[in-house]
Design a protein around this motif. Structure first.
Motif, mmCIF file in Angstrom:
data_model
loop_
_atom_site.group_PDB
_atom_site.id
_atom_site.type_symbol
_atom_site.label_atom_id
_atom_site.label_comp_id
_atom_site.label_asym_id
_atom_site.label_seq_id
_atom_site.Cartn_x
_atom_site.Cartn_y
_atom_site.Cartn_z
ATOM 1 N N GLU A 1 27.220 10.434 49.601
ATOM 2 C CA GLU A 1 27.276 10.589 48.153
ATOM 3 C C GLU A 1 26.981 12.025 47.715
ATOM 4 N N GLY A 2 26.691 12.898 48.677
ATOM 5 C CA GLY A 2 26.430 14.297 48.345
ATOM 6 C C GLY A 2 25.075 14.523 47.690
ATOM 7 N N LEU A 3 24.132 13.586 47.874
ATOM 8 C CA LEU A 3 22.795 13.746 47.294
ATOM 9 C C LEU A 3 21.893 14.542 48.238
ATOM 10 N N GLN B 1 15.440 5.221 43.677
ATOM 11 C CA GLN B 1 14.755 3.946 43.924
ATOM 12 C C GLN B 1 13.655 3.677 42.910
ATOM 13 N N VAL B 2 12.938 4.727 42.507
ATOM 14 C CA VAL B 2 11.819 4.519 41.583
ATOM 15 C C VAL B 2 12.273 4.681 40.138
ATOM 16 N N GLY B 3 12.956 5.800 39.841
ATOM 17 C CA GLY B 3 13.344 6.079 38.461
ATOM 18 C C GLY B 3 14.588 5.322 38.028
ATOM 19 N N ARG B 4 15.262 4.628 38.992
ATOM 20 C CA ARG B 4 16.493 3.891 38.670
ATOM 21 C C ARG B 4 17.535 4.777 37.975
ATOM 22 N N VAL B 5 17.524 6.073 38.339
ATOM 23 C CA VAL B 5 18.508 6.993 37.774
ATOM 24 C C VAL B 5 19.857 6.689 38.439
ATOM 25 N N ARG C 1 23.125 13.035 41.118
ATOM 26 C CA ARG C 1 23.927 14.076 41.768
ATOM 27 C C ARG C 1 24.013 15.313 40.865
ATOM 28 N N GLN C 2 24.264 15.086 39.565
ATOM 29 C CA GLN C 2 24.343 16.198 38.612
ATOM 30 C C GLN C 2 23.005 16.929 38.505
ATOM 31 N N ALA C 3 21.906 16.151 38.410
ATOM 32 C CA ALA C 3 20.584 16.768 38.288
ATOM 33 C C ALA C 3 20.313 17.660 39.506
ATOM 34 N N LEU C 4 20.641 17.153 40.691
ATOM 35 C CA LEU C 4 20.377 17.919 41.924
ATOM 36 C C LEU C 4 21.260 19.163 42.007
ATOM 37 N N LYS C 5 22.468 19.063 41.450
ATOM 38 C CA LYS C 5 23.355 20.229 41.421
ATOM 39 C C LYS C 5 22.686 21.360 40.621
ATOM 40 N N HIS C 6 22.058 20.986 39.507
ATOM 41 C CA HIS C 6 21.369 21.994 38.689
ATOM 42 C C HIS C 6 20.104 22.492 39.391
ATOM 43 N N VAL C 7 19.409 21.595 40.112
ATOM 44 C CA VAL C 7 18.221 22.013 40.862
ATOM 45 C C VAL C 7 18.597 23.155 41.809
ATOM 46 N N ARG D 1 12.733 12.869 49.595
ATOM 47 C CA ARG D 1 11.678 12.280 48.753
ATOM 48 C C ARG D 1 12.089 12.300 47.290
ATOM 49 N N LEU D 2 12.684 13.422 46.886
ATOM 50 C CA LEU D 2 13.095 13.559 45.484
ATOM 51 C C LEU D 2 14.213 12.568 45.164
ATOM 52 N N VAL D 3 15.187 12.465 46.062
ATOM 53 C CA VAL D 3 16.298 11.525 45.848
ATOM 54 C C VAL D 3 15.763 10.102 45.728
#
Lengths: 214, 214
Positions: free
Chosen positions: A23-25, A55-59, A65-71, A48-50
């Motif tokens: 999934e490219g995460l 799993q926890v934040g149910r994002v 994927r978008q959030a991590l792209k900005h990270v 851990r972040l993913v």
């Protein structure tokens, strides 16, 4: 480390890690032969972040994927990089522009920012989903008949500003901008619920002090 | 007022009001003849609260019914009445007692309450789902590899205590205990998201002040 060790140290199954890779995460490991890849500490941290997000934040996966792209986007300054990553997370309700309560709510939020002297938040306001979500929430309260105006919100906003200073002080103990943004994203998912629980516990404490326990 | 006016003033359809009456979420009106009942301002106020819980807070009907039962229970002191009503609302994760992180988390929460001098919160702790939920959240952070200890939480808890003082000051402007508990319940559902939005906006403001906007 190999996939098996990455799984053991992160507590995430190899099947789930492979799914995150597809999934490219998670960035691919360094391929050492046709069937084996090598992973580093940065993979463990990202994993851990993913897990915190999904799993926890149910994002939803697409938002994560978008959030991590900005990270990972070091072309942006830190404020915009933080904003872009955090803005992908689930927000409150979008304001309904057809509802007259929305205009009233926007006026109160504008007045709040002016009174607090939050010049940057006003400037970012046109872009920020956080600003839109606050307008939507205040409109909802007004529509349900619960008053919520700039006077009521101002002292709470001051306390939240003190909390934000603590957040950023903590963030600055991390060396790289990527780690800073990672902390901000994981905090939004994992630490906001802690803050809410502390708030409710403080209400119990204060209520018992004022009115007794029984 | 009649059912039609209650519907118009509350913005809740007559069909939904009848459903709330059947489910025992709203007290029956005063029957003035076989087919007509009369409703008062207290019905309107309660209807707003029910809508906040069910439609906005997505609180399950059974939980909402229990919370409202406690709102109306004047046999309890104010602290326990507030607690009982708020404890019916959705909480964070239950701690997993089989996980060693849970014991570590409980030790940090105990140390936090001792350091803060929150004697009542410690005393209520054994009963309170808020306490259990905080232990569950801290355990989750520890398990995911994000440090979360008493030192880290203490300054946030102090800020949340200041917020709780504001909450209770506001609550005390209401005359009856029932109205006070109603405000606490509606705030937990409607105002906590406002606080979260203010926190995120304060992070944007503080980040822009420290690192610039671009």
């Amino acid at each position: 480390m190999r996939l098996g060790e990455l799984s053991e140290r992160s507590g995430v199954s190899t099947a789930t890690i492979k799914y995150y890779l597809r999934e490219g995460l998670l960035a691919p490991g360094r391929q050492i032969n046709a069937t084996t890849a090598e992973y580093g500490e940065d993979h463990l941290r990202r994993l851990r972040l993913v897990r915190a997000l999904i799993q926890v934040g149910r994002v939803p996966v697409a938002n994560a994927r978008q959030a991590l792209k900005h990270v990972d986007d070091d072309s942006l300054g830190l404020t915009m990089r933080l904003g872009a990553a955090l803005w992908e997370l689930p927000q409150g309700p979008e304001p309904d522009e057809a509802d007259p309560a929305t205009a009233a709510a926007r006026a109160q939020v504008d007045r709040l920012l002016a009174e607090l002297g939050w010049e940057s938040a006003r400037e970012i306001g046109a872009l920020s989903p956080v600003h839109r979500s606050l307008v939507g929430l205040v409109a909802l309260l007004i529509r349900l008949g619960y008053p919520c105006d700039a006077e009521l919100m101002a002292p709470y906003a001051q306390l939240m500003h003190a909390a934000a200073r603590l957040d950023l002080d903590r963030m600055e103990t991390y060396a790289s901008d990527t780690e800073k943004v990672e902390l901000a994203v994981s905090s939004a998912v994992l630490f906001e619920p802690v803050l809410r629980a502390l708030h409710r516990m403080a209400q119990e404490e204060e209520s018992a002090r004022r009115y007794g326990i029984v």
